[in-house]
Design a protein around this motif. Structure first.
Motif, PDB file in Angstrom:
ATOM      1  N   HIS A  74       0.812  -1.134   0.009  1.00 25.24           N
ATOM      2  CA  HIS A  74       0.079   0.124   0.227  1.00 25.24           C
ATOM      3  C   HIS A  74       0.865   1.333  -0.083  1.00 25.24           C
ATOM      4  O   HIS A  74       1.422   1.712   0.953  1.00 25.24           O
ATOM      5  CB  HIS A  74      -1.059  -0.050   1.208  1.00 25.24           C
ATOM      6  CG  HIS A  74      -1.968   1.276   0.893  1.00 25.24           C
ATOM      7  ND1 HIS A  74      -2.809   1.141   0.152  1.00 25.24           N
ATOM      8  CD2 HIS A  74      -1.868   2.420   1.511  1.00 25.24           C
ATOM      9  CE1 HIS A  74      -3.416   2.384   0.203  1.00 25.24           C
ATOM     10  NE2 HIS A  74      -3.259   3.357   1.226  1.00 25.24           N
ATOM     11  N   HIS A  76       1.643   5.123  -2.299  1.00 21.44           N
ATOM     12  CA  HIS A  76       1.082   6.080  -3.298  1.00 21.44           C
ATOM     13  C   HIS A  76       2.267   6.226  -4.175  1.00 21.44           C
ATOM     14  O   HIS A  76       2.785   7.763  -4.501  1.00 21.44           O
ATOM     15  CB  HIS A  76       0.364   7.256  -2.612  1.00 21.44           C
ATOM     16  CG  HIS A  76      -0.693   6.915  -1.928  1.00 21.44           C
ATOM     17  ND1 HIS A  76      -1.891   6.613  -2.428  1.00 21.44           N
ATOM     18  CD2 HIS A  76      -0.728   6.827  -0.637  1.00 21.44           C
ATOM     19  CE1 HIS A  76      -2.649   6.231  -1.476  1.00 21.44           C
ATOM     20  NE2 HIS A  76      -2.067   6.108  -0.297  1.00 21.44           N
ATOM     21  N   GLU A 301      -8.139   2.814  -3.103  1.00 23.19           N
ATOM     22  CA  GLU A 301      -8.709   2.679  -1.788  1.00 23.19           C
ATOM     23  C   GLU A 301      -9.655   3.635  -1.438  1.00 23.19           C
ATOM     24  O   GLU A 301     -10.320   3.200  -0.497  1.00 23.19           O
ATOM     25  CB  GLU A 301      -7.288   2.916  -1.048  1.00 23.19           C
ATOM     26  CG  GLU A 301      -7.168   4.369  -0.759  1.00 23.19           C
ATOM     27  CD  GLU A 301      -6.211   4.505   0.279  1.00 23.19           C
ATOM     28  OE1 GLU A 301      -4.848   4.876   0.175  1.00 23.19           O
ATOM     29  OE2 GLU A 301      -6.254   4.120   1.753  1.00 23.19           O
ATOM     30  N   HIS A 374      -5.581  -0.207   5.737  1.00 24.27           N
ATOM     31  CA  HIS A 374      -5.292   0.437   7.433  1.00 24.27           C
ATOM     32  C   HIS A 374      -5.976  -0.679   8.380  1.00 24.27           C
ATOM     33  O   HIS A 374      -5.142  -1.552   8.951  1.00 24.27           O
ATOM     34  CB  HIS A 374      -5.914   1.835   7.526  1.00 24.27           C
ATOM     35  CG  HIS A 374      -5.137   2.699   6.540  1.00 24.27           C
ATOM     36  ND1 HIS A 374      -3.841   3.084   6.699  1.00 24.27           N
ATOM     37  CD2 HIS A 374      -5.686   3.359   5.364  1.00 24.27           C
ATOM     38  CE1 HIS A 374      -3.315   3.936   5.854  1.00 24.27           C
ATOM     39  NE2 HIS A 374      -4.599   4.281   5.016  1.00 24.27           N
ATOM     40  N   ASP A 436       2.079   3.206   3.088  1.00 25.26           N
ATOM     41  CA  ASP A 436       1.275   4.337   2.868  1.00 25.26           C
ATOM     42  C   ASP A 436       2.104   5.563   2.616  1.00 25.26           C
ATOM     43  O   ASP A 436       1.572   6.732   2.641  1.00 25.26           O
ATOM     44  CB  ASP A 436       0.302   4.560   4.028  1.00 25.26           C
ATOM     45  CG  ASP A 436      -0.872   5.179   3.297  1.00 25.26           C
ATOM     46  OD1 ASP A 436      -1.178   5.374   2.340  1.00 25.26           O
ATOM     47  OD2 ASP A 436      -1.662   5.861   4.495  1.00 25.26           O
TER      48      ASP A 436
HETATM   49 ZN   LIG Z   1      -3.233   5.197   1.262  1.00 20.14          ZN
END
Ligand SMILES: [Zn+2]
Length: 557
Positions: A74, A76, A301, A374, A436
């Protein structure tokens, strides 16, 4: 009698982690042979060396640890790739003076008047100073450049030229509207802008690089990922990111310059347009049909902006939002799409699971490998619901950054099992590891792997109890094979078994035996993507020119 074709490359004298087992010692070999981008054989030195032919490149890795290429499940990546080359990163600084020094260096090399950006990836608690910089400090190190320093989605600091360039002066501050500013007693802005809405407004004011710059920048980021042994990512899109964001990564792939296998979760470009845009996706996009370098793997997401939450911001669970969520999940289940939804809070998790269970009765989702992103607040009952749906949990190492403030706001008792990593593994629910990054967290995979195994926040506070610390094997598995599961690729990558893609990293130290505090300092010295060197540190520099073809061949040093 024909002899089998010889390998292109053989690595000897290593500690090759073939698979990272869940509970047991990892399956380990001394040597690995690679042909046509895939693992041909693993085994003892003599056996693998015996496969080599005249054209085989043979490399002695001198006892180094070799692991399957890491997968950040996960992150970006795509959004960060657009601006990576314009950014100054603070992931590895230990005090403010170091960070200010990086800005000073950037000011000396970047053209006068261009932006210097520190866009997240660090936290004040990682610094001995335990604070961010001041406006005066930024002005001192970069008097001729606008500067922005962002801390997660909490605040950003602008220097004087930055405020001028953004139009955030005392005269116009009131008119700016969405921007929440700290001011002094006379109403003058102090350079601090707070809150996610204000930060989004700021991003919109920053100059956008040209497409060519974006492509170069994306390639540079994939090279940086290779430096840390990352060969794959699952990209979560990003708030308000539209189709434009994908131009650079597509072009980098078309040029065969991407050094990372990029798997995209795509979603709507903004609130209110979800249903309209998803009709187009359902008609025009075919998940899991891209090539080995780049493919859309599903919806995620932020599938519905109304329910997008954070640990401190509740979702908007109106009747309308629930109807939209039902519509989205039912349509994408019927169309057989994988789907992942961001959910930080218990009420969001409950609403999503209620929806999924209802959808599942009509269109079974087990085979679609849906996931919650998450999900630090899962408990035994919600984990059991996930298990019954055949779904997984993608839990990036965000509490490494947020742990200190959550200890204060939620209390030590609740943090002991947040996230409940042990219960997830015990239930057999797939657990994807990641970061993340790159706005809210560091992209460095070995700091994340350390967090899975020791549960320490950036300031060094222990948050999780012993049961919720993963073994190094379990953490590595979450960062390799489990990531591949979410993109239906566990049969082609994530381990180094014969037949799998030869995505691997030769590490600077032994992940399995270095002291815990040294895990975060590990890097890759040689990263292979489909057997091709995409990162070569000095001990392996010569290799880039010996193994022919493929990504990174011409510039992998
Ligand atoms: Zn994220």
């Amino acid at each position: 009698m024909s002899t089998p074709p010889a390998p292109d490359l053989v690595l000897l004298n290593g500690k090759v982690t073939v698979t990272a087992g869940r509970k047991h010692r990892p399956h380990e070999s001394e040597a690995i042979a690679i042909r046509s981008g895939r693992v041909l054989a693993v085994g003892a030195n003599d056996d693998v060396a015996g496969l080599a032919g005249e054209a085989t490149t043979v490399v002695d890795v001198e006892g180094r640890r070799v692991i399957p290429g890491l997968i950040d499940s996960h992150v970006h990546f795509v959004r960060a790739g657009v601006t990576w080359n314009d950014e100054t990163r603070w992931e590895r600084i230990h005090d403010l003076e170091e960070g200010l020094g990086l800005i000073r260096d950037a000011a000396q090399t970047r053209p006068f008047g261009t932006w210097i950006r520190v866009i997240g990836g660090w936290h004040p608690n990682q610094l001995t100073d335990r604070r961010g910089p001041t406006l005066e400090e930024l002005d001192r190190v970069a008097p001729g450049h606008p500067v922005i320093v962002q801390n997660q989605y909490e605040w950003a600091l602008l220097n004087t030229l930055g405020m001028q360039a953004m139009g955030v002066t005392s005269e116009v501050a009131d008119a700016v509207g969405p921007v929440s500013l700290d001011r002094d007693g006379d109403g003058r802005p102090l350079g601090i802008v707070r809150g996610i809405a204000s930060l989004r407004w700021l991003y919109a004011q920053l100059p956008v690089p040209s497409l060519e710059e974006q492509v170069e920048s994306t390639v540079a980021l994939s090279r940086e990922f290779a430096r840390f042994g990352i060969t794959g990512v699952i990209d979560g899109g990003g708030i308000n990111s539209g189709p434009d964001m994908y131009r650079a990564v597509s072009e980098a792939r078309r040029r065969n310059q991407l050094r990372t296998r990029v798997r995209l979760m795509i979603h709507a470009s903004g609130p209110g347009v979800e249903r309209e845009e998803y009709e187009t996706y359902l008609r025009d996009v075919h998940p899991l049909e891209g090539d080995a370098s780049l493919q859309v793997i599903g919806l995620g997401e932020i599938v519905l902006y109304a329910i997008h939450d954070s640990t401190s911001r509740p979702p908007s669970l109106t009747r309308e939002a629930r109807e939209d969520l039902d519509w989205i999940c039912a349509r994408f289940a019927a169309a057989r799409w994988p789907l992942q939804i961001h959910a930080c809070r218990r009420e969001t998790v409950d609403a999503i699971l209620d929806c999924w269970e209802a959808v599942d009765r009509e269109h079974p989702i087990r085979a679609l490998r849906w996931g919650l992103v998450h999900a630090e607040c899962l408990d035994p009952s919600t984990i059991e619901r996930l298990r019954r749906l055949g779904a997984g949990a993608l839990i990036p190492s965000l509490f490494r950054f947020e742990g200190d403030s959550l200890l204060d706001s939620c209390g030590a008792e609740r943090m002991r099992t947040s996230p409940p990593l042990r219960a997830i593994l015990n239930a057999g629910v797939p657990l994807g590891g990641g970061t993340d990054a790159l706005r809210v967290a560091s992209y460095l995979p070995f700091t994340a792997l350390r967090w899975y195994t020791d549960g320490l926040s950036v300031s060094g506070q222990r948050t999780r109890d012993d049961a919720n610390l993963l073994s190094r094997e379990e953490a590595l598995r979450a960062y390799t094979a489990a990531g591949a599961w979410f993109s239906f690729e566990e049969q082609s990558r994530g381990t180094l078994e014969p037949g799998r893609l030869a995505d691997l990293a030769v590490l600077s130290g032994d992940y399995f035996s270095v002291p815990a505090e040294e895990i975060a300092d590990l890097e890759s010295e040689l990263t292979l993507l489909g057997g091709e060197p995409v990162w070569c540190a000095p001990p392996f520099r010569g290799l880039a020119t010996q193994v022919a073809g493929g990504p990174g061949h011409s510039s992998a040093s």
